[in-house]
Design an enzyme around this catalytic site. Structure first.
Site, mmCIF file in Angstrom:
data_model
loop_
_atom_site.group_PDB
_atom_site.id
_atom_site.type_symbol
_atom_site.label_atom_id
_atom_site.label_comp_id
_atom_site.label_asym_id
_atom_site.label_seq_id
_atom_site.Cartn_x
_atom_site.Cartn_y
_atom_site.Cartn_z
ATOM 1 N N PRO A 81 11.878 4.919 -1.254
ATOM 2 C CA PRO A 81 10.956 3.794 -1.074
ATOM 3 C C PRO A 81 10.388 3.374 -2.417
ATOM 4 O O PRO A 81 9.921 4.203 -3.200
ATOM 5 C CB PRO A 81 9.867 4.377 -0.161
ATOM 6 C CG PRO A 81 9.908 5.853 -0.419
ATOM 7 C CD PRO A 81 11.342 6.176 -0.709
ATOM 8 N N SER A 110 9.651 0.780 1.717
ATOM 9 C CA SER A 110 8.266 1.097 1.381
ATOM 10 C C SER A 110 7.290 0.285 2.226
ATOM 11 O O SER A 110 7.554 -0.875 2.567
ATOM 12 C CB SER A 110 8.017 0.799 -0.099
ATOM 13 O OG SER A 110 6.638 0.873 -0.416
ATOM 14 N N GLN A 131 8.888 4.340 5.007
ATOM 15 C CA GLN A 131 7.888 5.157 4.322
ATOM 16 C C GLN A 131 6.486 4.683 4.690
ATOM 17 O O GLN A 131 6.180 3.495 4.641
ATOM 18 C CB GLN A 131 8.099 5.061 2.811
ATOM 19 C CG GLN A 131 7.051 5.743 1.973
ATOM 20 C CD GLN A 131 6.003 4.757 1.479
ATOM 21 O OE1 GLN A 131 6.211 3.552 1.470
ATOM 22 N NE2 GLN A 131 4.856 5.263 1.095
ATOM 23 N N TYR A 133 2.237 5.039 4.414
ATOM 24 C CA TYR A 133 0.983 5.497 3.837
ATOM 25 C C TYR A 133 -0.050 5.574 4.960
ATOM 26 O O TYR A 133 -0.135 4.659 5.786
ATOM 27 C CB TYR A 133 0.475 4.522 2.770
ATOM 28 C CG TYR A 133 1.309 4.470 1.516
ATOM 29 C CD1 TYR A 133 1.608 5.629 0.801
ATOM 30 C CD2 TYR A 133 1.796 3.253 1.035
ATOM 31 C CE1 TYR A 133 2.365 5.573 -0.358
ATOM 32 C CE2 TYR A 133 2.543 3.199 -0.125
ATOM 33 C CZ TYR A 133 2.827 4.356 -0.811
ATOM 34 O OH TYR A 133 3.578 4.299 -1.957
ATOM 35 N N THR A 159 4.177 9.698 2.989
ATOM 36 C CA THR A 159 3.801 9.976 1.603
ATOM 37 C C THR A 159 2.392 10.545 1.552
ATOM 38 O O THR A 159 1.448 9.918 2.019
ATOM 39 C CB THR A 159 3.911 8.701 0.754
ATOM 40 O OG1 THR A 159 5.288 8.288 0.717
ATOM 41 C CG2 THR A 159 3.434 8.945 -0.660
ATOM 42 N N LYS A 255 6.691 13.530 1.937
ATOM 43 C CA LYS A 255 7.018 13.223 0.541
ATOM 44 C C LYS A 255 5.783 13.424 -0.345
ATOM 45 O O LYS A 255 4.672 13.082 0.045
ATOM 46 C CB LYS A 255 7.504 11.777 0.432
ATOM 47 C CG LYS A 255 7.844 11.308 -0.976
ATOM 48 C CD LYS A 255 8.396 9.883 -0.930
ATOM 49 C CE LYS A 255 8.767 9.363 -2.309
ATOM 50 N NZ LYS A 255 7.591 9.025 -3.119
ATOM 51 N N HIS A 279 5.902 11.125 -7.300
ATOM 52 C CA HIS A 279 5.751 9.670 -7.232
ATOM 53 C C HIS A 279 6.317 9.001 -8.488
ATOM 54 O O HIS A 279 5.801 7.998 -8.973
ATOM 55 C CB HIS A 279 4.279 9.296 -7.042
ATOM 56 C CG HIS A 279 4.080 8.123 -6.122
ATOM 57 N ND1 HIS A 279 3.793 8.272 -4.785
ATOM 58 C CD2 HIS A 279 4.129 6.780 -6.327
ATOM 59 C CE1 HIS A 279 3.652 7.077 -4.217
ATOM 60 N NE2 HIS A 279 3.863 6.161 -5.138
#
Length: 394
Positions: A81, A110, A131, A133, A159, A255, A279
């Site tokens: 991502p 992402s 991915q 958040y 993540t 991740k 990252h």
């Protein structure tokens, strides 16, 4: 021979992307936080590992195929991502997803992509990964997860290392924004790339389409930073893995792990796989490279789950070295972005071709016919990087 066919390495692709993409967007792809020490170490630490050459072995019938999360792939490389792929070239994430699908490797979208979950689903047929958040606004996160399910994403990549945003000086100096601000500096940068501008004028995708319509406000760097500071959840913890898995109903890959105890906690709390990642050197500057900590993490969880490596992969040789340390697969983010900037879908395809050729040749010269047989016996034991070695600064 096309201009892309003449490109033989990821570094050459990077050079071409630099020529093709406005500075603010190229340097977004090619930067780390603060001093960029970790960003540089991710690459340079791979160069400290020596491969064992073996000769007089049968090298016919070589195989690069393997599996990640039970799915057969053509080689142990997945697309990581990476935000703003759609600003390296118009509709960039769609182009990258198409290249990955045709090549037979996983693609990961992402949260902060320019193209949306629905854009990728509408333009590809293979299941892709999304991915995620985790943010304070759990209703927004639930909608994102539900959208990923509706798009038939086959895994979520959760993540964990972006609870707060590391400062990237280049982005601030360049006044990075998506869509771009029209001031003298940005206009000058874009005027130097007329083909890039023409392509951007031909698409409606100029901002973060996974977020637009779901959160208010503009989405330039300043407003994004403010939104990030207020919405990315600093209370994120291991128990959140179970909540995400229950909502998604499928496998969740964690991740952002660099520490063996964190790796154990991820698996203990339900992670279906773990990505060793810093990252790309864009968060904690001064953290070790991923290849340096991989042996420790393999010792901690390698018998319990699949372990992948992200950050610093620039060649097929790097892939072999990661596999030798035990990684089941690897992820490429910046090489994908360089490919997009240099040539769109064809550029990403060329990056994958380069890595496949390097991977096959390196494996063969190490005396292996099957990628599944690569291991510690293919590298020199004294090259295993100690955890307390200093971070490279060059």
């Amino acid at each position: 021979m096309s201009s892309l066919d003449k490109i033989l390495t990821v570094d050459e692709m990077k050079t071409q992307a630099r020529r093709s993409v406005p500075k603010m967007f190229f340097e977004y792809a090619d930067s780390g936080s603060y001093t960029e020490g970790t960003y540089r170490a991710n690459e340079s630490d791979f160069n400290k590992i020596s491969l064992k050459q073996k000769v007089a072995v049968n090298l016919e019938g070589r195989n690069l195929k393997t599996e990640m999360l039970g799915k057969q792939i053509t080689m142990p490389v997945a697309i990581a991502p990476a935000a703003t792929g759609g600003m390296q070239i118009a509709d960039g994430e769609i182009k990258a997803a198409k290249a990955a699908e045709k090549f037979g490797v996983p693609f990961t979208l992402s949260t902060m992509a320019v193209c949306s979950i629905e854009d990728i689903a509408d333009n590809t047929s293979a299941p892709f990964w999304f991915q995620l958040y985790v943010m304070r606004d759990r209703d927004f996160i639930e909608r994102l997860i539900d959208r990923a399910k509706a798009a038939k994403c086959s895994a979520l990549v959760l993540t964990m290392d972006l609870q707060i945003l590391g400062q990237r000086h280049k982005d601030i100096h360049n006044g990075l924004s998506t869509p771009p601000k029209f001031n003298a500096k940005s206009v000058w940068q874009m005027m130097q790339h007329p083909l890039w501008c023409a392509r951007m004028l031909g698409t409606k995708r100029h901002t973060f389409r996974n977020i637009v319509g779901h959160v208010g406000g503009d989405h330039d760097l300043a407003s994004l930073s403010a939104w990030t500071a207020s919405q990315f959840d600093p209370t994120l913890n291991w128990a959140d893995i179970a909540w995400v898995k229950k909502r998604f109903g499928g496998p969740v890959i964690v991740k952002g792990v660099l520490d063996p105890e964190d790796a154990k906690a991820a698996v203990d709390n339900g992670a279906d796989a773990v990505i060793v990642s810093n990252h790309g050197g864009r968060q904690l500057d001064g953290a070790p490279s991923t290849i340096r900590v991989l042996p420790e993490i393999m010792d901690a969880i390698g018998k319990r789950t699949e372990v992948y490596l992200d950050s610093g992969i620039r060649s097929g040789q790097d892939v072999v070295k990661a596999l030798a340390y035990g990684a089941k697969g690897t992820f490429i983010g910046r090489p994908m972005l360089y490919g997009l900037g240099a040539g769109g879908e064809a550029g990403v395809t060329r990056v994958l071709e380069i890595m496949r050729k390097e991977l096959d040749t390196t494996m063969a010269l190490c005396g292996e016919r099957d990628i599944l047989d690569v291991g510690l016996h293919n590298i020199y034991s004294n090259d295993i990087l100690p955890r307390n070695a200093p971070v490279a600064n060059a």
